[in-house]
Each structure stands twice: as structure tokens, then as C-alpha cells.
Design an enzyme around this catalytic site. Structure first.
Site, PDB file in Angstrom:
ATOM      1  N   SER A 156      98.470   9.747  -1.106  1.00  0.00           N
ATOM      2  CA  SER A 156      99.448  10.111  -2.135  1.00  0.00           C
ATOM      3  C   SER A 156     100.455  11.056  -1.496  1.00  0.00           C
ATOM      4  O   SER A 156     100.154  11.669  -0.451  1.00  0.00           O
ATOM      5  CB  SER A 156      98.722  10.833  -3.279  1.00  0.00           C
ATOM      6  OG  SER A 156      99.630  11.515  -4.118  1.00  0.00           O
ATOM      7  N   TYR A 169      92.515  16.629  -6.783  1.00  0.00           N
ATOM      8  CA  TYR A 169      93.201  15.418  -6.322  1.00  0.00           C
ATOM      9  C   TYR A 169      93.920  15.677  -4.995  1.00  0.00           C
ATOM     10  O   TYR A 169      93.783  14.911  -4.030  1.00  0.00           O
ATOM     11  CB  TYR A 169      94.187  14.978  -7.399  1.00  0.00           C
ATOM     12  CG  TYR A 169      94.885  13.670  -7.147  1.00  0.00           C
ATOM     13  CD1 TYR A 169      94.247  12.459  -7.413  1.00  0.00           C
ATOM     14  CD2 TYR A 169      96.192  13.634  -6.667  1.00  0.00           C
ATOM     15  CE1 TYR A 169      94.902  11.247  -7.203  1.00  0.00           C
ATOM     16  CE2 TYR A 169      96.844  12.424  -6.452  1.00  0.00           C
ATOM     17  CZ  TYR A 169      96.195  11.240  -6.727  1.00  0.00           C
ATOM     18  OH  TYR A 169      96.849  10.041  -6.513  1.00  0.00           O
TER      19      TYR A 169
END
Ligand code: NAD
Length: 274
Positions: A156, A169
Site C-alpha cells: 500500500s 495496517y
């Protein structure tokens, strides 16, 4: 020694005929986009992830009809190391090879670090990071035996930069970028590449749900929610489409990308250019 004789040849650009690809978390969103892109390029694909059995059956049927590729399904839970081992064995039993491994399964959690429940932290790390360690360690012996392979980790933009409220995350995604670099170095002479794709905001059903949620809780118009909340960090102010991630993954999986290894490639509309 004529070094050219030792080089792998670059096949028909972009085609993946005869290759077998396992994509974790591919019953929806980005993972399905990647599986479809591989199948369209001629690969056989193994779909994994959760969902209603009849919907998964329909999705796989459509994929096979659209592309003519062979597709099979593994229900393995990416939080369970023994199920991950079983999934890799299942692929090898079905196809006798595994050429492309995409570690895509992931979940998201939002909240201040001191309010993240410990079990949520563990789940985010297990699915987004540890599962990739387990798939990789089981896939590598087969890739070495067959003379090469491709590992693609879906990280990401939050694998490259931080953002408040995303501790678990971002930690998992930074971790997978580190894992990518080490696996690339350890396999560099084995015709195996390992790379990370780092998307910014991608248009998936989750994004639509997020928009609806924000419209309701903040009472803002849709355009404002998209531009100033969801895409606040993304300079080009547009979502990437899953097809864009799929096309990049198919390129990294192809023979043409034989010299690309150990990179963390943003596909984020300029987010990490700041
Ligand atoms: P999604 O929710 O649409 O898909 C996630 C997939 O993972 C589903 O198939 C789901 O069934 C599967 N999954 C979840 N938990 C699992 C488990 N325990 N075992 C097996 N499968 C499991 O999400 P998405 O947006 O397509 O995200 C896919 C990946 O891309 C994730 O790693 C995510 O972090 C990353 N990513 C997404 C975006 C985005 O904007 N959507 C941006 C950057 C990175």
C-alpha cells in the site's frame, strides 16, 4: 563465457500461457482484478478468499467463460498457517507447479493506536503480513525446483508513508515491503523475483461503502467526501481501477520483468511523491 547464453529469454510480451498463479484474497476487489488479468493473459489461476459459496462459484464460472482459463478455488484462511500450507500443496497437487504467487489478502482497521484492540492488531498483522511469510516459505521450494517464479506482494502507499489512525495496517504494510526486499535478495540468482505493489486509493466495493458511510456521518455532498476525505492524500484526485493494478501485476509476472526485483512500486496518483 558468453553471458548471453546464460540469460533467460524474454517471451511474448505480457503473455502468461502455461503459468499457474495463486492469488490470495481474490474473491473480490483488487485480488479478483489481478486474477482476471492473469487469466486473460493465459495463466491458470487459483482463487482464494471468503464469500458466499454460490457467489464464489458464479465468479469463478464467469472468469473461466470470459477468459477460457482454468480456475480453481481454495477456501484457506490466511490467519491459519496450517491452512496456508494446505493451500500451497493443493495448488501443487492440482497443477504440479506454481509460477506466480500474489499475496493480496488484507483487512483494514482505523483508530488511534492506544484504542486498537489487541486482537484487531493481531488479525491485521496475521492477514496482511504473516500470511505472506507462510505462502512464500511454502512456495519457494517449488519455484526453485521448476527453475523460477514470481512473488508479488500487494502492500500500500501506507507501506511507504504513515497516516494517522492506521497503525496496525501501516505497520503490516511497511513490514511486507521489508519482506519483499529480503526475499528478492535471497532469490536473486534463482530466476525468482519478488516485488511489492503499493496502491493508493483503489476503486473497490469497499470504497463505495466508505463514501456512503461518510456522506451519512458527516452530512457532506458525495463529491466533497470523495475529494477531501477519501482522496485527501492522493494528488491526482482519482481512484485507481482494479484493472490498473491487475495490468501492473501481469507485467511484473511476465518474462519482460525478469530484472525487476526488490522494488516497492507506488501506483498512487502521486501520494508518496510528497
Ligand atoms: P477486499 O476487501 O475487496 O478484498 C479482500 C480479499 O481478502 C477478499 O477476497 C477477502 O475474502 C479476502 N480475505 C480477507 N480475510 C481473509 C482471510 N483471513 N483469509 C483469506 N482471505 C481473506 O479488499 P481490496 O480493497 O481488494 O484489498 C486487497 C489488498 O489491496 C489488501 O491487501 C489491501 O490492503 C490492499 N490495498 C487496497 C487498497 C484500496 O484502496 N482498496 C489500497 C491499497 C492497498
Amino acid at each position: 563465457m558468453n553471458i548471453a547464453l546464460t540469460q533467460p529469454t524474454v517471451g511474448t510480451a505480457g503473455r502468461l500461457d502455461g503459468k499457474v498463479a495463486l492469488v490470495t484474497g481474490s474473491t473480490s476487489g483488487i485480488g479478483f482484478g489481478i486474477a482476471r488479468s492473469f487469466a486473460s493473459a493465459g495463466a491458470s489461476v487459483v482463487i482464494n478468499g471468503f464469500g458466499k459459496p454460490e457467489e464464489i462459484r458464479d465468479t469463478i464460472g464467469t472468469l473461466q467463460n470470459e477468459t477460457g482459463a482454468k480456475a480453481i478455488y481454495s477456501a484457506a484462511d490466511m490467519t491459519k498457517p496450517d491452512e496456508i500450507a494446505g493451500m500451497v500443496n493443493f495448488v501443487l497437487e492440482a497443477f504440479s507447479r506454481l509460477d506466480i504467487l500474489v499475496n493480496n489478502a488484507g483487512i483494514f482497521h482505523v483508530g488511534p493506536v492506544d484504542q486498537v484492540p489487541a486482537d484487531k492488531w493481531d488479525a491485521v498483522l496475521a492477514i496482511n503480513l504473516s500470511s505472506a511469510f507462510h505462502t512464500t516459505r511454502h512456495a519457494l521450494p517449488a519455484m526453485r525446483r521448476q527453475g523460477g517464479g514470481r512473488i508479488i506482494n500487494i502492500a500500500s502507499a501506507l507501506g511507504l508513508v504513515g497516516l494517522p489512525l492506521t497503525s496496525a495496517y501501516a505497520a503490516a504494510k511497511h513490514g511486507i515491503v521489508g519482506l519483499t526486499r529480503v526475499v528478492a535478495l535471497e532469490t536473486a540468482e534463482q530466476n525468482i523475483t519478488c516485488n511489492a505493489i503499493c496502491p493508493g486509493n483503489v476503486w473497490t466495493p469497499l470504497a463505495e461503502a466508505h463514501i456512503a458511510d461518510q456522506i451519512q456521518t458527516r452530512g457532506l455532498p458525495r463529491e466533497e467526501v470523495i475529494r477531501n476525505i477519501l482522496l485527501a492524500e492522493q494528488p491526482n484526485k482519482r481512484f485507481a481501477m482494479v484493472e490498473e493494478i491487475g495490468a501492473l501485476a501481469a507485467f511484473l509476472a511476465s518474462d519482460a520483468a525478469a530484472s525487476i526485483t526488490g522494488v516497492a512500486l507506488p501506483i498512487d496518483g502521486g501520494w508518496t511523491a510528497h
